[in-house]
Design a protein around this motif. Structure first.
Motif, PDB file in Angstrom:
ATOM      1  N   GLY A 110       1.303  16.649   3.379  1.00  0.00           N
ATOM      2  CA  GLY A 110       0.155  15.853   2.934  1.00  0.00           C
ATOM      3  C   GLY A 110      -0.017  14.630   3.805  1.00  0.00           C
ATOM      4  N   ARG A 111       1.134  14.017   4.118  1.00  0.00           N
ATOM      5  CA  ARG A 111       1.077  12.800   4.908  1.00  0.00           C
ATOM      6  C   ARG A 111       0.555  13.082   6.306  1.00  0.00           C
ATOM      7  NH1 ARG A 111       6.427   9.878   6.587  1.00  0.00           N
ATOM      8  NH2 ARG A 111       7.087  11.930   5.950  1.00  0.00           N
ATOM      9  N   THR A 112       1.074  14.173   6.891  1.00  0.00           N
ATOM     10  CA  THR A 112       0.660  14.512   8.251  1.00  0.00           C
ATOM     11  C   THR A 112      -0.844  14.770   8.269  1.00  0.00           C
ATOM     12  OG1 THR A 112       2.778  15.589   8.371  1.00  0.00           O
ATOM     13  CG2 THR A 112       1.291  15.944  10.201  1.00  0.00           C
ATOM     14  N   LEU A 113      -1.276  15.520   7.264  1.00  0.00           N
ATOM     15  CA  LEU A 113      -2.695  15.830   7.152  1.00  0.00           C
ATOM     16  C   LEU A 113      -3.504  14.529   7.076  1.00  0.00           C
ATOM     17  CD1 LEU A 113      -4.568  18.262   6.814  1.00  0.00           C
ATOM     18  CD2 LEU A 113      -4.405  17.963   4.348  1.00  0.00           C
ATOM     19  N   ALA A 114      -3.005  13.625   6.213  1.00  0.00           N
ATOM     20  CA  ALA A 114      -3.715  12.364   6.020  1.00  0.00           C
ATOM     21  C   ALA A 114      -3.792  11.578   7.327  1.00  0.00           C
ATOM     22  CB  ALA A 114      -3.014  11.535   4.950  1.00  0.00           C
ATOM     23  N   ASP A 147       0.858  -1.195   0.000  1.00  0.00           N
ATOM     24  CA  ASP A 147       0.000   0.000   0.000  1.00  0.00           C
ATOM     25  C   ASP A 147       0.887   1.236   0.000  1.00  0.00           C
ATOM     26  OD1 ASP A 147      -2.893  -0.945   0.344  1.00  0.00           O
ATOM     27  OD2 ASP A 147      -1.862  -2.076   1.916  1.00  0.00           O
ATOM     28  N   CYS A 148       0.663   2.119  -0.935  1.00  0.00           N
ATOM     29  CA  CYS A 148       1.533   3.292  -1.061  1.00  0.00           C
ATOM     30  C   CYS A 148       0.748   4.593  -1.042  1.00  0.00           C
ATOM     31  CB  CYS A 148       2.321   3.229  -2.366  1.00  0.00           C
ATOM     32  SG  CYS A 148       3.563   1.945  -2.412  1.00  0.00           S
ATOM     33  N   LYS A 149       1.446   5.676  -0.658  1.00  0.00           N
ATOM     34  CA  LYS A 149       0.907   7.021  -0.789  1.00  0.00           C
ATOM     35  C   LYS A 149       1.531   7.628  -2.047  1.00  0.00           C
ATOM     36  CE  LYS A 149      -0.938   7.111   3.446  1.00  0.00           C
ATOM     37  NZ  LYS A 149      -2.357   6.769   3.495  1.00  0.00           N
ATOM     38  N   PRO A 150       0.882   8.641  -2.630  1.00  0.00           N
ATOM     39  CA  PRO A 150       1.426   9.229  -3.864  1.00  0.00           C
ATOM     40  C   PRO A 150       2.901   9.629  -3.761  1.00  0.00           C
ATOM     41  CG  PRO A 150      -0.779  10.064  -3.455  1.00  0.00           C
ATOM     42  CD  PRO A 150      -0.427   9.222  -2.266  1.00  0.00           C
ATOM     43  N   LYS A 171      -3.185   9.017 -10.090  1.00  0.00           N
ATOM     44  CA  LYS A 171      -3.524  10.370 -10.528  1.00  0.00           C
ATOM     45  C   LYS A 171      -2.829  11.418  -9.653  1.00  0.00           C
ATOM     46  CE  LYS A 171      -8.051   9.072 -11.678  1.00  0.00           C
ATOM     47  NZ  LYS A 171      -9.475   9.358 -11.702  1.00  0.00           N
ATOM     48  N   GLU A 172      -2.824  11.171  -8.337  1.00  0.00           N
ATOM     49  CA  GLU A 172      -2.141  12.114  -7.439  1.00  0.00           C
ATOM     50  C   GLU A 172      -0.629  12.056  -7.632  1.00  0.00           C
ATOM     51  OE1 GLU A 172      -3.172  12.667  -3.236  1.00  0.00           O
ATOM     52  OE2 GLU A 172      -4.938  11.444  -3.639  1.00  0.00           O
TER      53      GLU A 172
END
Lengths: 355, 355
Positions: free
Chosen positions: A343-347, A150-153, A195-196
């Protein structure tokens, strides 16, 4: 004079152990001038060494007493097999006695050893597995082929930055063309992750060429293709399975009549050249990028040739100071990196609030 | 006597239009006894019909005036090309004049027409694309190969239920073995989507056999393999690309010397049998499952043979009342379905609250 490159080999790794790791290492030591430390049962290694000429290369043996099984849980190997050849080989890199490690052993254990013994390069969020694959033109680096399901953009952007260094310094591509594996050529096509990631890759320092479809992977018009580790692992294993299935179907048909057997015999050199071109042994193994040191995991059924190729790649990687280049590339993309971190922190905050 | 099956064909679809759709339809009509409605420019269809014997089959022409391009946006085709052959062919199914539709045209447009003209079967959350692929043993149904780039776990369960019906009634497998495409054989392996879907599939009415790895897809030990539409589309196109790349590499090697050319010539029948075995034309196209009516999308470069196969599959699907079976299968899995719906609602609430 600079200190020669030193590489550790998990001599017990893979389905054949010293039988392939020792001769593979000897050829690599001879061709690269690197010193090789063979890690494993000393008797077994000496027995194999005695079958080959080796007085012209620098070989050292580090004796270990435990064996890590191919099907054993990585966490068990890490915790209970402190004196296994795979774990000791990684430790030699952490201790600075070697700069890189090659294993044909348990790939999950190799990833775990990489993470917990070598540790990540500062700034790398997720180390990833890069596989160099043959295409109709030049080889392509597919990253990640299985380290991160599982990955983040922003992970995909870091994968791109790491594989770009690999393509430049190990494959010798001046300006690697970097694409993202997706399901349509247009920018708007893909899943939410791609897409991101597409948008982030566009604003990175990479020579980003956009979406690459499954059918274009083997066309060879891209040097680096990024994807999450789930998709990459499916793609890698599917290619392997399809290649084997096609070969088996063709072999069955060719064996059906005396005429086709004769034809095959006459065309044998062509079949052999073809076989060599698509043989994964020529492409070494999968490189774990993002670690403090380079680690390469070969297929369990690797022949000696794959071990040699992997050691040559590791030697090149060390010689070109690829890890230092990697830190520099991450630095150039700091803004992007900061953006991603934000972005990660927000997520994570959102995830926390959703609980 | 029951009304004969009637199928609509988008006669203008694909790279070759009537030239392949007309002869492909004639053979299918002859072999299945189904009535075929050829939808498209009447002059072009008549011109092609005049080249073939067709007084022994039931053929009807429905004239249309607009053409839907292969690269046109599906939403544009849906909105602005009301009289395009693809849209009219789908409308014939909605109006009950046909029970199924086959097109080699724009696949995005076919999906859009399926969703907005035919509509989903009550209880189906997401219609999906199912592709029947050759393996070393029996064909395998891969679902979804591109309709849904982002999926929830319960979508994969519905894909399994739908493809199970397809395997039973079109491929004739008594108890299809259903697997989930993942990156390790053990239950705990995969990404968050497949791990959750694995648990749901286990509690479904399906004959679920667990994780299937990329390398096992072509081994032929599974009848149905579920995955999200992103992974499935990458897998499908990668297989196509790799097959072409390998064929091209082998051809290059075989052409290099006069001896290998001679050998190839002698073994030609074997190469031809092999080619037929892996030819996608023998496997028709991708079926859009979950719609009120059956729709099959063929490759744009399909030969007439693929259109025939697709029509035969559509006729079988209608004849076996597969859509009614599908409703029943969804009903049996209602509890699972209810559970999934609850999960979905919860998820959307969380998404909303995170904004």
């Amino acid at each position: 004079m600079p200190k020669p490159i030193c590489l550790a080999v998990d001599a017990m790794g893979g389905d054949f152990g010293p039988e392939i790791n020792v001769p593979g290492s000897l050829v690599a030591a001879r061709e690269t001038g690197a010193r090789v430390i063979l890690v494993g049962n000393e008797d077994a290694i000496q027995a194999e060494l005695s079958k080959h000429r080796h007085n012209d290369v620098e070989i050292e043996i580090v004796h270990t007493t435990q064996l890590a099984g191919m099907a054993e849980k990585p966490s068990d190997i890490l915790r209970r097999k402190k004196d296994s050849s795979i774990q000791v080989a990684f430790r030699l890199v952490r201790e600075g006695r070697a700069q890189g490690v090659v294993t044909a052993g348990n790939s999950g254990a190799a990833l775990a050893c990489g993470m917990f013994i070598l540790g990540r390069i500062n700034g790398v969020d997720r180390p990833a597995l890069a596989s160099i694959m043959p295409t109709l033109k030049n080889p392509v680096v597919l990253i990640d082929v299985g380290a991160n399901a599982d990955c983040k953009p922003y992970n995909l952007v870091q994968f791109g930055l790491m594989a770009d260094i690999l393509a430049k310094h190990v494959l010798g591509v001046v300006t690697p063309k970097v694409g993202i594996l997706s399901i349509g050529e247009e920018e708007g096509k893909g899943n939410s992750l791609t897409k991101e990631a597409h948008a982030l890759l566009k604003s990175s320092s990479l020579n980003f060429i956009g979406n690459v479809e499954g059918r274009d992977v083997f066309a060879g018009n891209t040097d680096v293709i990024v994807c999450d580790g789930f998709v990459g692992n499916v793609a890698l294993k599917l290619s392997e399975g399809l290649g084997n299935a096609l070969a088996s179907m063709l072999r069955t048909e060719l064996k059906k009549s005396i005429w086709s057997r004769l034809g095959t015999l006459i065309a044998l050199p062509a079949f052999k050249r073809f076989g060599k071109k698509i043989d994964y042994a020529e492409y070494g193994g999968a490189l774990i990028l993002g670690l403090n040191g380079i680690a390469i995991v070969c297929h369990g059924s690797s022949p000696a040739r794959a071990i040699t190729t992997a050691l040559q790649q590791a030697a090149l990687f060390v010689d070109k100071k690829a890890n230092e280049q990697l830190v520099a590339a991450l630095h150039v993309n700091t803004e992007l990196s900061l953006f991603s971190r934000a972005g990660r922190t927000l997520a994570s905050r959102q995830e926390a609030s959703a609980l």
